[in-house]
Design a protein around this motif. Structure first.
Motif, PDB file in Angstrom:
ATOM      1  N   LYS A 232      41.031  45.754  48.854  1.00 26.65           N
ATOM      2  CA  LYS A 232      40.807  45.469  50.064  1.00 26.65           C
ATOM      3  C   LYS A 232      39.526  44.425  50.037  1.00 26.65           C
ATOM      4  O   LYS A 232      39.213  43.594  51.094  1.00 26.65           O
ATOM      5  CB  LYS A 232      40.736  46.463  51.088  1.00 26.65           C
ATOM      6  N   ASN A 233      38.587  44.926  49.259  1.00 23.44           N
ATOM      7  CA  ASN A 233      37.428  44.172  48.926  1.00 23.44           C
ATOM      8  C   ASN A 233      37.818  42.618  48.496  1.00 23.44           C
ATOM      9  O   ASN A 233      38.518  42.415  47.425  1.00 23.44           O
ATOM     10  CB  ASN A 233      36.327  44.683  47.983  1.00 23.44           C
ATOM     11  N   VAL A 234      37.130  41.670  49.260  1.00 20.09           N
ATOM     12  CA  VAL A 234      37.587  40.328  49.102  1.00 20.09           C
ATOM     13  C   VAL A 234      37.023  39.904  47.613  1.00 20.09           C
ATOM     14  O   VAL A 234      37.819  39.266  46.900  1.00 20.09           O
ATOM     15  CB  VAL A 234      36.893  39.367  50.035  1.00 20.09           C
TER      16      VAL A 234
ATOM     17  N   MET B 189      36.538  41.648  45.041  1.00 20.71           N
ATOM     18  CA  MET B 189      37.131  42.343  43.946  1.00 20.71           C
ATOM     19  C   MET B 189      38.727  41.700  43.916  1.00 20.71           C
ATOM     20  O   MET B 189      39.243  41.879  42.737  1.00 20.71           O
ATOM     21  CB  MET B 189      37.254  43.923  44.107  1.00 20.71           C
ATOM     22  N   TYR B 190      39.340  41.440  45.022  1.00 19.47           N
ATOM     23  CA  TYR B 190      40.510  40.852  45.082  1.00 19.47           C
ATOM     24  C   TYR B 190      40.731  39.722  44.331  1.00 19.47           C
ATOM     25  O   TYR B 190      41.519  39.324  43.398  1.00 19.47           O
ATOM     26  CB  TYR B 190      40.886  40.520  46.287  1.00 19.47           C
ATOM     27  N   ILE B 191      39.504  38.762  44.383  1.00 20.01           N
ATOM     28  CA  ILE B 191      39.705  37.451  43.695  1.00 20.01           C
ATOM     29  C   ILE B 191      39.074  37.809  42.188  1.00 20.01           C
ATOM     30  O   ILE B 191      39.574  37.021  41.091  1.00 20.01           O
ATOM     31  CB  ILE B 191      38.781  36.609  44.281  1.00 20.01           C
ATOM     32  N   GLY B 192      38.277  38.500  42.119  1.00 23.86           N
ATOM     33  CA  GLY B 192      37.502  38.667  40.509  1.00 23.86           C
ATOM     34  C   GLY B 192      37.460  40.011  39.777  1.00 23.86           C
ATOM     35  O   GLY B 192      36.481  40.067  39.032  1.00 23.86           O
ATOM     36  N   GLY B 193      37.937  40.878  40.280  1.00 24.79           N
ATOM     37  CA  GLY B 193      38.091  42.299  40.344  1.00 24.79           C
ATOM     38  C   GLY B 193      38.766  42.539  38.559  1.00 24.79           C
ATOM     39  O   GLY B 193      38.975  43.884  38.320  1.00 24.79           O
ATOM     40  N   CYS B 194      39.345  41.442  37.886  1.00 23.99           N
ATOM     41  CA  CYS B 194      39.995  42.080  36.753  1.00 23.99           C
ATOM     42  C   CYS B 194      39.439  42.894  35.664  1.00 23.99           C
ATOM     43  O   CYS B 194      40.095  43.496  35.096  1.00 23.99           O
ATOM     44  CB  CYS B 194      40.732  40.672  36.346  1.00 23.99           C
ATOM     45  N   ALA B 195      38.153  42.517  35.430  1.00 21.65           N
ATOM     46  CA  ALA B 195      37.438  43.211  34.208  1.00 21.65           C
ATOM     47  C   ALA B 195      37.540  44.787  34.790  1.00 21.65           C
ATOM     48  O   ALA B 195      37.685  45.814  34.213  1.00 21.65           O
ATOM     49  CB  ALA B 195      36.176  42.770  34.129  1.00 21.65           C
TER      50      ALA B 195
ATOM     51  N   LYS C   7      33.195  49.047  40.303  1.00 22.95           N
ATOM     52  CA  LYS C   7      32.764  47.641  40.652  1.00 22.95           C
ATOM     53  C   LYS C   7      31.216  47.360  40.172  1.00 22.95           C
ATOM     54  O   LYS C   7      30.986  46.352  39.425  1.00 22.95           O
ATOM     55  CB  LYS C   7      32.808  47.402  42.120  1.00 22.95           C
ATOM     56  N   PRO C   8      30.181  48.408  40.328  1.00 24.50           N
ATOM     57  CA  PRO C   8      28.814  48.009  40.003  1.00 24.50           C
ATOM     58  C   PRO C   8      28.797  47.854  38.612  1.00 24.50           C
ATOM     59  O   PRO C   8      27.767  47.142  38.296  1.00 24.50           O
ATOM     60  CB  PRO C   8      27.999  49.312  40.483  1.00 24.50           C
ATOM     61  N   TYR C   9      29.732  48.321  37.814  1.00 25.89           N
ATOM     62  CA  TYR C   9      29.452  48.229  36.486  1.00 25.89           C
ATOM     63  C   TYR C   9      29.972  47.030  35.708  1.00 25.89           C
ATOM     64  O   TYR C   9      29.666  46.310  34.792  1.00 25.89           O
ATOM     65  CB  TYR C   9      30.341  49.601  35.648  1.00 25.89           C
ATOM     66  N   LEU C  10      31.046  46.640  36.366  1.00 23.91           N
ATOM     67  CA  LEU C  10      31.757  45.329  35.998  1.00 23.91           C
ATOM     68  C   LEU C  10      32.055  44.480  37.101  1.00 23.91           C
ATOM     69  O   LEU C  10      33.013  43.782  37.527  1.00 23.91           O
ATOM     70  CB  LEU C  10      33.113  45.873  35.308  1.00 23.91           C
ATOM     71  N   ARG C  11      30.716  44.192  37.634  1.00 20.98           N
ATOM     72  CA  ARG C  11      31.071  43.453  39.098  1.00 20.98           C
ATOM     73  C   ARG C  11      31.331  42.120  39.003  1.00 20.98           C
ATOM     74  O   ARG C  11      30.942  41.190  37.905  1.00 20.98           O
ATOM     75  CB  ARG C  11      29.575  43.601  39.834  1.00 20.98           C
ATOM     76  N   PRO C  12      32.038  41.562  39.681  1.00 19.59           N
ATOM     77  CA  PRO C  12      32.500  40.056  39.790  1.00 19.59           C
ATOM     78  C   PRO C  12      31.281  39.233  40.140  1.00 19.59           C
ATOM     79  O   PRO C  12      30.453  39.593  40.798  1.00 19.59           O
ATOM     80  CB  PRO C  12      33.503  39.933  40.930  1.00 19.59           C
ATOM     81  N   ARG C  13      31.262  38.299  39.323  1.00 22.41           N
ATOM     82  CA  ARG C  13      30.154  37.256  39.109  1.00 22.41           C
ATOM     83  C   ARG C  13      30.499  35.810  39.447  1.00 22.41           C
ATOM     84  O   ARG C  13      31.650  35.571  39.316  1.00 22.41           O
ATOM     85  CB  ARG C  13      28.998  37.599  38.135  1.00 22.41           C
ATOM     86  N   VAL C  14      29.725  34.825  39.474  1.00 18.85           N
ATOM     87  CA  VAL C  14      30.082  33.336  39.769  1.00 18.85           C
ATOM     88  C   VAL C  14      31.057  32.943  38.661  1.00 18.85           C
ATOM     89  O   VAL C  14      32.204  32.256  38.904  1.00 18.85           O
ATOM     90  CB  VAL C  14      28.801  32.593  40.004  1.00 18.85           C
ATOM     91  N   ASN C  15      30.503  33.231  37.482  1.00 17.35           N
ATOM     92  CA  ASN C  15      31.482  32.897  36.420  1.00 17.35           C
ATOM     93  C   ASN C  15      32.587  33.996  35.786  1.00 17.35           C
ATOM     94  O   ASN C  15      32.993  33.792  34.825  1.00 17.35           O
ATOM     95  CB  ASN C  15      30.785  32.219  35.280  1.00 17.35           C
TER      96      ASN C  15
END
Length: 199
Positions: free
Chosen positions: A22-24, A26-32, A73-81
């Motif tokens: 539900k976190n936007v 993470m939805y987009i970039g939470g694959c790791a 999430k804090p350990y493998l947080r989505p980032r720009v790239n």
């Protein structure tokens, strides 16, 4: 020769599903983070390492998985790239494991610049030893793999066929099979790679 690990399902899905988040961000970039969550659940279920998963691993639910992803999430947080380097995954996942008191898991990185025979052997050895393999793919010249571009997913099986080694992977709550040689040959200089686990 065929070897498929005894994987797990969550509310009918194969493994977890990033599209539940539900976190936007993470939805987009939470694959790791999702891949790390799936590793923890697998190890908790099949290796008895229940301290890796903060909920009831014998009664997996979609909501618990979503909550777990936010802990990761804090350990493998989505980032720009994105988490687009193997070391970002190993470093982040190691920090999570350390925080839950697990120091016995070792990780090995196999860059996507290695040749296909090395990658095939790596996957065979990992799966034969009972470990799923986190896989990072960045770009690919074939549109067929468009849903796997800039994406982490988990390999949990392989099959030797006449045309080469086919791998079984889980992502987005689904199972897929790919010819590894075709997947590995991305056509781009910037490569992803594989992570090996050992405990």
């Amino acid at each position: 020769m065929k070897k498929i690990l005894n994987y797990f399902s969550v509310d009918g899905a194969v493994g977890g599903n990033q599209e539940w988040f539900k976190n936007v961000v993470m939805y987009i970039g939470g694959c790791a983070a999702a891949t790390a969550c799936d590793c923890c659940i697998y190890l908790a279920l099949r290796r008895g390492m229940e301290h890796l998963y903060p909920y009831d691993v014998h009664a997996l639910t979609k909501q618990d998985y979503i909550d777990f992803s936010m802990k990761m999430k804090p350990y493998l947080r989505p980032r720009v790239n994105g988490v687009n380097k193997l070391w970002m995954f190993t470093e982040g996942f190691e920090n999570y494991l350390k925080d839950v008191g697990e120091t016995g898991i070792e990780m090995e990185e196999l860059p996507g610049t290695e040749d296909i025979r090395t990658a095939e052997l790596f996957i065979r050895q990992q799966v034969d030893s009972g470990y799923p393999v986190p896989y990072l793919m960045l770009r690919h010249r074939k549109a067929y793999y468009k849903d796997f571009v800039w994406h982490w997913f988990l390999c949990y099986g392989y099959e030797e066929r006449e045309d080469g080694l086919w791998i079984t992977v889980a992502t987005y709550g689904e199972m897929y099979t790919f010819l590894l040689r075709d997947l590995w040959d991305t056509g781009y200089e910037e490569k992803g790679g594989l992570i090996g686990l050992k405990c």
